[in-house]
Design a protein around this motif. Structure first.
Motif: not given
Length: 1407
Positions: A423-433, A458-470
């Motif tokens: 979650p930290l990396i994902s949020n950081l990506g959004e803020i930097v963008l 960090l969100r391999p197949v099966g991770h509930p937030n994988r689609s969000m990262s994609l």
């Protein structure tokens, strides 16, 4: 009756519909326990818990039925088995348990990523999921369990009713959303269906124990994933260890038992951070792999997990051998697996993860970071999330930098595999963008993409937030594509979006496809999914041109807006998105309603983005762009000015260096360049060039929008060339257009056709200046290519056709060969103009302009389609005007187009010898404003007896007509434009509905020509009481057409040109002033010689003496006193001031000499001796002349009307209206004079409204209630706004518009004793806009009006003479009005004190 056995974590009902229980001949109490197993389900029953089995209440007779009948499940359909995917499944199966504890199982089927429905054709019922294909160990994870009776099962099968499952408790969605089974009843002696798999009966004790321990392990592992309790994970490992102990070395299920244990231990290493223990799961995976040789169905999934474990060890310890081994294993997986399988996609991701770790050079030996030191962090994970959200919604640059710094610090504390890291990396990506979008630092964009890639790893197949990262990484890549134009970024973004959608099967909370079924109403992510999918579809349309994407994107944006009601913080974004979708649809289909709706939505969005709002600049830009498009479509100057103002405001919000500054620069440049073309302000042109160059500099080579900036700069340079003829501008324009075209190389690029078209225009223009044939040939070839790239309904076809016409005409004029064939370039050019005029999506205004050009070119080259071009132009003008709500705006519209269009069309028909067609065209193209108003009042009583459908259409037509006939509200100054535009949009929708209703009526037998332009055979009925003389004033020639009742019409070419005719109008207007009698006589004589006399000379064969004649003038003829034309001669001796005339109205004026040469009206008076004036021995009074605005109006005026005595007659006077400087002294005596001249009360019911009572409201009531009227007041003709011409009353004027909106269809006669009531508007002469005409168009049969100002003394004498002749015998007949006026004028002929202009001021209109 059966009951549903709820899942221990799901207390909700599984069905959306109540089960039915019809009577059956089979056992209705026999129960089937259905279990659906799926390794992706997080909510599983505790170990050892079995589905409930209701008590067996069957009696022996019921049990005996089983020996007679069997219920066979022949097919099973399950949907959305992979929802909530936590592990990669090997397959899915169904198990049925009957009451007698018999368990049946289907085959184990794999499922692909994009596969929503799984179907079994085995003789089985219930559903599970497994983690191995062969042999299968245990059931796997249970997705659903429930009981159902055989009776209900048969009933649902028969009625095709699936079982629908609600999400489980505390879940947004759950696996297996529906189940449908096809079952059959069979007798026991019937053979089973061929091809069905045999039942698998799991009865041996050792297998049952192994399955129980294995299923328990799956259950606990899934429960851990849901509840995050370490105890569940530890117990899962214990169960898998016990299962493996039950599988000795050669046991067929040993590989599966080892594999399950490896999975659980690998998860434990990740959760607990015991990465040194990774050797254990790796060894277990390796053992399982070795036991599954090449060709084994479960070998690929084992290879995959082994590779992932090796990569995890490589990430922590950096052993290159692990990475190499993993890469080799993954390569082999890809070689044997279906490309769309879960295993294959997971392998691709693992390869990507391996490449990322190697590229970043991660230090796998730094084990000190594996345990989070949360006590050293200034913020908790939730506080990080809160700060990030505030930062994204705020606009504080310092806060943005601080939050980014805090996130980087936090990542140093959380180990690579810690749950908080993703979650930290994902949020950081959004803020930097976000920082990139606000400041334009390219490094931020690259960093954001890298961060999102890390989050994805960090969100391999099966991770509930994988689609969000994609989705996140896809959006970031697309942003980079927009700024750098790297096609690989675009391709990667599309691929990742597809992967995200494929992972979000039906019911998934983040899925975007089939959104209405996926995110139920009220779901917090519903609008986001709608918008994301809509944006993706719109983008794909822009780059691929798939029309379905365009429509789907629009519908999804509309649904998203519905979820953002007034007050919602994201409403402005949804408004902008929907408006943009509408604008795109307008650009590609040309429906102007889309454009109007887009502008209204953009205005609403801007109102929600006040100063300081982060989206204000976007909203300003988009609204400016839409307004500019509408200006190009309709030519409203206000839209252009608003565009420039909004573009300047938007530009001010983009500081120098901002990556999106080029957009407002381009918009403002285009608007200024366009304003220069319309207003010739050279500063606008210079500013446009400067702004266009600045915009291009911000879009360097490689920028995806560089081609657009190139095109915009070229257009401005081309305008500069046209204005200043600088050849360098022309060469630069061609060079830049070639550069733009090179940036659009793909055939299906949506803007390639535009680039080809733009280049062709400039090349053809250079040919005109330099006569280089190669330029013209290249231009033609580009245009042909451009046309082939456009779809059938693309409005840009119209522009290409127009330019093709220009190029072919250049070939025709230059004599060059355009095609290498014997094709006539002129014919091809005209063909393209015709095609452009008939492209519906091109828009009415554009089509009308094209058709007028077709008219011009066909006339110039004497092409045989000229008449067709005129007909098309008049039809389009009619349609274009009908879409405008107010009559004043229609009048303004008319002034934008040729005022002699109908007359020129008629002249064209006359040149071809078709006199009847000329009359039809005049009726079709003149008095359009009045015609459109009267259409809405067309009676439809003929439909009353033609059935229910016809009656319904009649009511619909009347209803829509009443809405359209309601005058639009006069918006006070300061009314928001959005309100005005909304009303205009509403009116256009009504017009579309009305047109459809008319088309439906025309489908009814006998109504095929309903409201179509009348045919000559119908129009000829207007001449039943006397011939009609139609005067045609055209640029080609001036003609008169005599229309008799039964005979064919004839045309007479008049020896006067349009220019001379216009000069004659000016002469008569000047001569009508007091003290200008001599000039007036000369002008009237000229009118007689050039116009009236040639007509009179031809009337003998059509009208007997003393018959009625009607003039129907067009164009400039409308402003001539045709009734007063005559051969005026001034006496040569004595009494020099006196004259004699054989007048066009038959009147004889005193004077010594009169000459009137005509076969129809012939009189010659010899010179007389000096002395008193004498009348000629023979008079010209052999006809009574009237005017009519059109033949249709005259026919309508002759319709019979109900009448009863006494007739209601109102005499209305106003001697001193509000704001008028002087009093009309004769008004009150005139009213009394009229009363005294009318018949007795038994014949006339007289009402007098004197000045003190003559208010607007009172007079309007009198106009409505009285069918005979006499008005004595001030009248004014408004030459600027002719519909504001008025009769002046005590408080407010009664305008021409007020009268036009009244229904006076019962009215017989009106005498207008007022000035300038029959003058008309010089700008639109064929619309006949004056007070007298308005009364007749409103329904009055007969009207007497004035051509100019009239004196009180003239009125008194003429009124007295008129009414004596009209009703002196006690009868009231409006058909006598023309004769009464004629005789009244005659009676004043001997009055030497009355000036000539006053004797001829009155004229008659109507029957």
């Amino acid at each position: 009756m059966s009951s549903f056995v709820p899942h221990p974590l799901n207390n909700g009902p599984p069905l959306l519909e109540e089960p039915s229980h019809p009577d059956r001949t089979h056992d209705p109490k026999k129960n089937l326990v259905i279990a659906v197993n799926n390794p992706l389900d997080d909510t599983l029953p505790a170990l050892g818990e079995e589905a409930s089995h209701p008590e067996d209440s069957q009696d022996p007779e019921e049990r005996h039925l089983r020996g007679v009948q069997q219920v066979v499940v022949t097919a099973i359909h399950a949907t959305d088995l992979t929802l909530g995917l936590q592990r990669i499944p090997a397959g899915f199966h169904v198990v049925v348990k009957a009451d007698d504890d018999i368990e049946c199982q289907t085959s184990n089927k794999p499922v692909y990523i994009d596969q929503t429905v799984v179907e079994w054709n085995d003789r089985i019922l219930l559903v599970y999921a497994s983690f191995e294909l062969d042999p299968m160990l245990g059931h796997g994870e249970v997705l659903r369990t429930f009981n159902i009776s055989v009776g209900e099962l048969l009933d649902r099968s028969e009625k095709s009713r699936p079982i629908i499952f609600q999400p489980k408790q505390e879940e947004v969605v759950s696996s297996c959303t529906s189940l449908f089974m096809t079952v059959e009843q069979r007798c026991s002696y019937e053979n089973n269906a061929a091809g069905l798999l045999p039942l698998t009966i799991l009865t041996p004790d050792n297998m049952r124990e192994l399955a129980l321990w294995t299923d328990g392990g799956h259950c606990l592992l899934a429960q851990y994933r849901w509840m995050q309790k370490i105890r569940d994970l530890d117990q899962s490992i214990t169960h898998f260890e016990r299962a493996s102990d039950l599988c000795p070395m050669n046991h067929p299920c040993r590989p599966a038992a080892l594999f399950n244990l490896a999975v659980a231990k690998f998860v434990s290493c990740q959760v607990n951070g015991t990465y040194l223990d990774l050797d254990i799961p790796i060894s277990l995976f390796q053992y399982a792999f070795d036991l599954r040789p090449t060709g084994h169905p479960d070998r690929p999934i084992t290879q995959l997990h082994l590779a992932i474990a090796l990569l995890s060890r490589f990430a922590k310890r950096g052993f290159e051998t692990d990475a190499d081994a993993a890469k080799e294993l993954l390569r082999k997986v890809l070689n044997v697996c279906h490309a769309n399988s879960h295993i294959s996609r997971a392998a691709l991701l693992a390869i990507e993860t391996c490449a990322l770790h190697r590229a970043k050079g991660m230090d796998g030996h730094d084990l000190g970071q594996m345990q989070p030191a949360t006590s050293m962090l200034p913020l908790s994970p939730q506080q990080f999330t809160d700060r990030a959200e505030r930062c994204l919604h705020g606009d504080d640059p310092h806060d943005l930098d601080e939050v980014i710094s805090l996130h980087y610090d936090a990542l140093r504390y959380y180990g690579t595999m810690h749950d908080c890291r993703g979650p930290l990396i994902s949020n950081l990506g959004e803020i930097v963008l976000t920082r990139f979008e606000r400041r334009g630092n390219e490094q931020d964009l690259d960093d954001a993409i890298m961060l999102h890639r890390d989050a994805l790893a960090l969100r391999p197949v099966g991770h509930p937030n994988r689609s969000m990262s994609l989705n996140n990484i896809a959006n970031a890549l697309f942003t980079r594509f927009k700024h750098r134009g790297n096609d690989q970024d675009l391709d990667d973004a599309i691929m990742l979006h597809r992967d995200a959608l494929a992972l979000c099967l039906v019911g998934h909370p983040n899925r975007s496809m089939d959104v209405l079924a996926l995110h139920p109403v009220g779901h917090p992510d519903r609008s986001m999914s709608l918008n994301n999918l809509a944006n993706a579809l719109s983008t794909r349309f822009m780059y691929r041109g798939n029309e379905q994407d365009l429509d789907d994107g629009f519908m999804l944006h509309r649904d998203a807006l519905a979820l953002h009601p007034v007050g919602h913080p994201n409403r402005s974004s949804s408004l902008i998105n929907l408006a943009t979708a509408l604008s795109i649809r307008f650009e590609h289909r040309g429906n102007e309603q889309d454009l109007d709706d887009a502008i209204m939505l953009h205005r609403d969005a801007l109102a929600l983005c006040p100063v300081g709002h982060p989206d204000r600049s976007i909203s300003l830009n988009d609204l400016a762009d839409a307004l500019f498009t509408r200006f190009e479509c309709r030519g409203n100057d206000q839209d252009l000015d608003d565009t420039i103002m909004l573009s300047r405001d938007a530009l001010a919000l983009y500081p120098v260096g901002h990556p999106d500054r080029s957009t407002p620069l381009n918009n403002l440049a285009n608007a200024l360049s366009t304003r220069f073309k319309h207003r010739s302000n050279e500063q606008d042109l210079d500013d446009a060039i400067m702004l266009s160059r600045d915009a291009l500099a911000l879009r360097p080579v490689g920028h995806p929008n560089r081609s657009s900036s190139l095109n915009d700069l070229v257009n401005v340079l081309f305008t500069h060339f046209e204005h200043r003829s600088n050849d360098q501008d022309l060469d630069d324009a061609i060079m830049l257009h070639r550069d733009a075209l090179a940036l659009r190389p793909v055939v299906d690029h949506p803007n390639r056709s535009s680039s080809l078209h733009n280049l062709a225009i400039v090349l053809s223009d250079r040919f005109e200046h330099r006569s280089n044939g190669e330029d013209l040939r290249e231009s033609l070839e580009n245009l042909r290519c451009a046309l082939t790239l456009l779809t059938q309904h693309d409005p840009r076809q119209s522009n290409v056709h127009r330019t093709l016409a220009t190029v072919y005409l250049l070939f025709h004029q230059s004599g060059l060969d355009s095609t290498g064939e014997d094709t006539d370039s002129l014919n091809v050019a005209i063909h393209h103009l015709k095609a452009a005029a008939n492209i519906v999506s091109g828009g009415l205004r554009h089509r009308l302009q094209t058709s007028l050009r077709w008219v011009r070119d066909a006339d110039q080259y004497s092409h045989d389609t000229e008449l067709e071009a005129y007909v098309t132009s008049m039809q389009l003008l009619d349609a274009y005007m009908s879409a405008t709500a107010s009559v004043s705006s229609r009048h303004n519209t008319m002034m934008d187009f040729p005022r002699t269009l109908a007359a020129d069309a008629a002249s064209c028909a006359l040149r071809s010898g078709d006199v009847c067609r000329a009359i039809e065209l005049l009726e079709q193209g003149r008095t359009l404003i009045w015609t459109q108003m009267t259409r809405l009042r067309t009676p439809l009583d003929g439909l009353q007896d033609l059935g229910d459908h016809a009656v319904a259409l009649m009511k619909k037509f009347r209803y829509l007509s009443s809405l359209l006939d309601t005058p639009p509200t006069n918006d006070p100054e300061g009314t928001p434009r959005v309100n005005v535009e909304a009303e205009a949009s509403r009116y256009r929708r009504l017009v579309e509905d009305w047109n459809r209703a008319v088309e439906e009526i025309r489908m009814i037998e006998g109504f095929s020509r309903f409201l179509l332009p009348p045919l000559f055979s119908d129009l000829q009925d207007a001449a039943r009481d006397g011939p009609i003389v139609v005067l045609v004033a055209s640029k080609s020639s001036c003609d008169a057409i005599i229309v008799p009742h039964k005979q064919p019409p004839i045309s007479i070419k008049l020896h006067i040109s349009l220019e001379k005719l216009q000069h004659l109008v000016v002469k008569l207007q000047r001569a009508s002033q007091p003290q200008a009698s001599s000039a007036l006589m000369k002008a009237l004589t000229e009118l007689w010689d050039d116009v009236v006399c040639p007509v009179v000379d031809n009337l003998g064969g059509f009208a007997p003496p003393f018959s009625r004649i009607w003039w129907c003038p067009t164009g400039a003829f409308n402003f001539l006193p045709l009734h007063a034309a005559g051969a005026y001669r001034r006496g040569l001796q004595g009494n020099q001031g006196q004259t004699s005339v054989a007048g066009g109205d038959g009147s004889i004026y005193p004077g010594p000499t009169t000459t009137c040469s005509s076969d129809y009206l012939r009189a010659r008076t010899p010179a007389t001796a000096p002395g008193p004036p004498a009348l000629p021995r023979r008079t010209c009074a052999r006809s009574h002349r009237s005017n009519t605005p059109s033949l249709t109006t005259l026919i309508r005026a002759r319709r019979s009307r109900d009448r009863s005595l006494p007739v209601p007659f109102a005499a209305i006077g106003q001697d001193h209206p509000a704001g008028h400087p002087f009093t009309l002294d004769c008004v009150e005596p005139e009213l009394e004079l009229v009363r005294s001249l009318l018949p007795a009360p038994s014949t006339v019911s007289f009402t007098k409204i004197t000045s003190v009572d003559a208010t607007k409201l009172r007079v309007l009531r009198a106009l409505r209630d009285n069918t005979w009227l006499h008005l004595s007041c001030h009248g004014t003709q408004n030459y600027t706004e002719p519909f504001n011409s008025a009769f002046l009353m005590r408080d407010q004027p009664i305008s021409l518009l007020d009268i036009s909106q009244m229904d006076l269809s019962r009215h017989e006669f009106t005498f207008l004793s007022a000035c300038e009531t029959a003058v008309g508007d010089a700008n639109t002469p064929d619309e006949v806009i004056h007070l007298a005409a308005s009364l007749q168009f409103a329904g009055v049969q007969s009207v007497v009006g004035t051509l100019w100002s009239v004196n009180d003394s003239t009125v008194q004498r003429l009124v007295e003479a008129f009414y004596k002749n009209l009703c002196g015998d006690g009868k009231m007949n409006s058909k006598r009005a023309a004769r009464a006026l004629h005789r009244a004028v005659q009676s004043l002929a001997g009055d030497q004190e009355m000036p000539l202009d006053q004797r001829i001021v009155f004229m008659h209109i109507g029957i």
